[in-house]
Scaffold this motif. Sequence first.
Motif, short mmCIF file in Angstrom:
data_model
loop_
_atom_site.label_atom_id
_atom_site.label_comp_id
_atom_site.label_asym_id
_atom_site.label_seq_id
_atom_site.Cartn_x
_atom_site.Cartn_y
_atom_site.Cartn_z
N ALA A 1 0.15 5.27 0.84
CA ALA A 1 -0.79 6.31 1.24
C ALA A 1 -0.17 7.68 1.01
N SER B 1 0.84 -1.19 0.00
CA SER B 1 0.00 0.00 0.00
C SER B 1 0.88 1.24 0.00
N THR C 1 -4.83 6.36 -1.86
CA THR C 1 -3.96 5.20 -1.70
C THR C 1 -3.87 4.41 -3.00
#
Length: 117
Positions: A23, A21, A79
């Motif tokens: 962000a 991920s 994201t």
Amino acid sequence: QVQLVESGGDLVQPGGSLRLSCAASGSISSFRFYAMGWYRQAPGKQRELVAAITSTYRTNYADSVQDRFIISRDNDKNTVYLQMNSLTPEDTAVYYCNAARFGLEYWGQGTQVTVSS
């Protein structure tokens, strides 16, 4: 200023899966207009593009990860994700997130992915 924070890197066995991920925060109020990409750099090698996704959700992949990795984005969460399947030791690297728009680029600090038995 834009900050990108990657997460999800880990030690995984060959054939395993991971989801990274990235962000985004800071001065990135229009995240949805940014082209986002995942790059990786293995020891002794140059940084290479792994996957990218445009603001219109068009994607492209390195030949080495085609059909194994999937890039996606959630503009509501600012994201971008990288789903990595069928991992091999050759996928071992530090993975970096990149955001680009109007000739400006931002990078995250990287997350380590190690594929080993």
